[in-house]
Design an enzyme around this catalytic site. Structure first.
Site, PDB file in Angstrom:
ATOM      1  N   GLU A  28      10.489  23.056   2.742  1.00  0.00           N
ATOM      2  CA  GLU A  28      11.270  23.414   1.545  1.00  0.00           C
ATOM      3  C   GLU A  28      12.049  24.696   1.784  1.00  0.00           C
ATOM      4  OE1 GLU A  28      12.009  20.960  -0.759  1.00  0.00           O
ATOM      5  OE2 GLU A  28       9.834  20.808  -0.939  1.00  0.00           O
ATOM      6  N   THR A  30      14.121  25.174   3.937  1.00  0.00           N
ATOM      7  CA  THR A  30      14.364  25.336   5.372  1.00  0.00           C
ATOM      8  C   THR A  30      15.729  24.774   5.760  1.00  0.00           C
ATOM      9  OG1 THR A  30      13.081  23.311   5.611  1.00  0.00           O
ATOM     10  CG2 THR A  30      11.961  25.367   6.162  1.00  0.00           C
ATOM     11  N   SER A  62      28.911   6.211 -16.817  1.00  0.00           N
ATOM     12  CA  SER A  62      27.505   6.137 -16.471  1.00  0.00           C
ATOM     13  C   SER A  62      26.693   5.853 -17.717  1.00  0.00           C
ATOM     14  CB  SER A  62      27.055   7.478 -15.882  1.00  0.00           C
ATOM     15  OG  SER A  62      25.649   7.531 -15.839  1.00  0.00           O
ATOM     16  N   LEU A 122      14.076  15.150  -7.788  1.00  0.00           N
ATOM     17  CA  LEU A 122      14.075  13.918  -6.984  1.00  0.00           C
ATOM     18  C   LEU A 122      15.492  13.569  -6.521  1.00  0.00           C
ATOM     19  CD1 LEU A 122      11.543  11.797  -9.064  1.00  0.00           C
ATOM     20  CD2 LEU A 122      11.094  13.307  -7.128  1.00  0.00           C
ATOM     21  N   SER A 124      18.582  13.138  -8.113  1.00  0.00           N
ATOM     22  CA  SER A 124      19.504  12.192  -8.742  1.00  0.00           C
ATOM     23  C   SER A 124      20.929  12.558  -8.351  1.00  0.00           C
ATOM     24  CB  SER A 124      19.340  12.204 -10.260  1.00  0.00           C
ATOM     25  OG  SER A 124      19.762  13.442 -10.809  1.00  0.00           O
ATOM     26  N   SER A 125      21.170  13.839  -8.069  1.00  0.00           N
ATOM     27  CA  SER A 125      22.524  14.274  -7.726  1.00  0.00           C
ATOM     28  C   SER A 125      22.964  13.709  -6.370  1.00  0.00           C
ATOM     29  CB  SER A 125      22.623  15.799  -7.725  1.00  0.00           C
ATOM     30  OG  SER A 125      21.694  16.381  -6.841  1.00  0.00           O
ATOM     31  N   ASP A 169      19.036  16.458   1.102  1.00  0.00           N
ATOM     32  CA  ASP A 169      18.956  15.405   0.094  1.00  0.00           C
ATOM     33  C   ASP A 169      19.788  14.189   0.472  1.00  0.00           C
ATOM     34  OD1 ASP A 169      17.511  17.327  -1.135  1.00  0.00           O
ATOM     35  OD2 ASP A 169      18.897  17.666  -2.800  1.00  0.00           O
TER      36      ASP A 169
END
Ligand code: ADP
Ligand code: MG
Length: 380
Positions: A28, A30, A62, A122, A124-125, A169
């Site tokens: 994390e 990193t 959306s 989580l 979502s982006s 991500d």
């Protein structure tokens, strides 16, 4: 999905796409230090229906808001898009920034539906940026590989949304494989897929979404990043990736206490990622628990990005039989993960609900995640 598309745009889409959310197993803060991360794609997705137009309009809606945002490709710039549409439209702008010739393409209509909880850590982006990047790459024949699509999503998030996030991500979302984690070297961007074997070991990863919402663009994320840069500069390296545990004594002597603890987190977290990979290969997921636990302690005490709700989730998981547990994602809220025997998932959920109620916290959302395949096109 199809009804939503028809309501906004009339008729039917011509292609269907999905991109998963991600959970970071370990590693994390990193990524922007050129270090190592070990995320996996999850079985929760942003699904997108798309149809090309024959003019230059981009139209996106959306189920998240049911608002329809419209802009011409000729007017697309980081300044001309804002709010949630900065994520999908920003990915298109960023494709241009990576050399796609957006002058020769026609507009597109996009409708999005997602079951990834928003703002829960989580990503979502990244799912949203990646699903759009993957779709336009194919529909407009842009010819980017998945590594570049990840960079396009990141550029959009950095420049258009204004969140100084790393490459993790989008890489997890685009490169994930089922029952596996993605080891990503954030300096070389080399990646490898490492089998987890959770099914065979009868292990499950449980996410506890504390529903404490983080805000990367305005929160402490940028401050942590600045501390890391200051620490690297003071120690005479390009990035903290260039330091190891042997450098800790020198770092402690040179840096103020807070910067030192930020630096120590990054140095030890990089070591933990590599150790996790070695243990996964040699002994399997059942043996990585102490590394997950140590990662949480480092984020709580050295990097100071945890919150009481995350600490409680981790503590309860450990008390109820988890092999290991840690907060995951950028911190300041969001989710914790626990690696636990599949037979103990039900009792862990009960324990989380009871402990959060007793502490007077918001009821958390507790659910299992399965490491899954990355973003893909679906037959219509
Ligand atoms: P996380 O990535 O952890 O879920 P972020 O704050 O990085 O949290 O991104 C969440 C933002 O992404 C939302 O506030 C919204 O603007 C946008 N977003 C995510 N999913 C959707 C969606 N399905 N539709 C519209 N906007 C979305
Ligand atoms: Mg995000």
């Amino acid at each position: 999905m199809l009804a939503g598309f028809a309501r906004h745009f009339g008729g039917a889409p011509t292609s269907l796409w999905s991109a998963p959310g991600r959970v970071n197993l370990i590693g994390e803060h990193t990524d922007y230090n050129d270090g190592f991360v070990l995320p996996f794609a999850i079985d929760r997705h942003t699904v997108m229906a798309a149809r090309l137009r024959d003019d230059r309009l981009l139209r996106v809606s959306s189920a998240f808001t049911e608002e329809l945002i419209e802009i011409s490709l000729d007017e697309l710039s980081p300044e001309s898009i804002s709010g949630w549409s900065a994520y999908p439209l920003g990915a298109i702008w960023a494709a241009g920034a990576f050399g796609a010739d957006l002058e020769r393409v026609t507009g597109i209509e996009l409708y999005l539906v997602s079951d990834i909880p928003v703002g829960a850590g989580l990503s979502s982006s990244a799912a949203l940026e990646s699903v759009v990047a993957l779709a336009v790459n194919e529909l407009w024949e842009l010819g980017f590989d998945r590594q570049t699509l990840a960079k396009i999503g990141q550029r959009s998030e950095n420049v258009v949304v204004g969140a100084p996030t790393g490459i993790m991500d989008q890489s997890a979302v685009l490169l994930g494989k089922s029952d596996s984690v993605v080891l990503l070297d954030c300096r070389s961007l080399e990646s490898s897929v490492i089998p987890l074997g959770l099914h065979d070991e009868e292990l499950t990863i449980v996410v506890t979404d504390t529903r404490v919402e983080h805000e990367h663009a305005t929160g402490g994320y940028a401050a942590r990043r600045a501390s890391c840069e200051a620490g690297a500069a003071a120690l005479g390296v390009t990035s903290l990736r260039d330091l190891g545990v042997d450098d800790l004594a020198r770092a402690e002597a040179l840096l103020d206490d807070e910067t030192f603890r930020r630096v120590r987190h990054v140095i030890t977290e990089n070591e933990r990622v590599l150790e996790t990979v070695a243990i996964l290969r040699e002994r399997g997921a059942g043996a990585i628990g102490t590394l997950l636990d140590a990662s949480h302690v480092s984020m709580r005490d050295d990097f100071e990005i945890s919150v009481p709700e995350l600490d409680l989730a981790v503590e309860v998981a450990r008390r109820h039989g988890a092999v290991g547990a840690r907060m995951t994602g950028g911190g300041f809220g969001g989710s914790a993960i626990a690696l636990i025997r599949s037979s103990q998932v039900g009792s862990l959920r009960e324990a989380h609900l009871a402990a959060f109620a007793a502490a007077g916290y918001r009821e958390p959302v507790v659910f299992e995640v399965t490491p899954s395949q990355g973003a893909t096109r679906h037959p219509l």
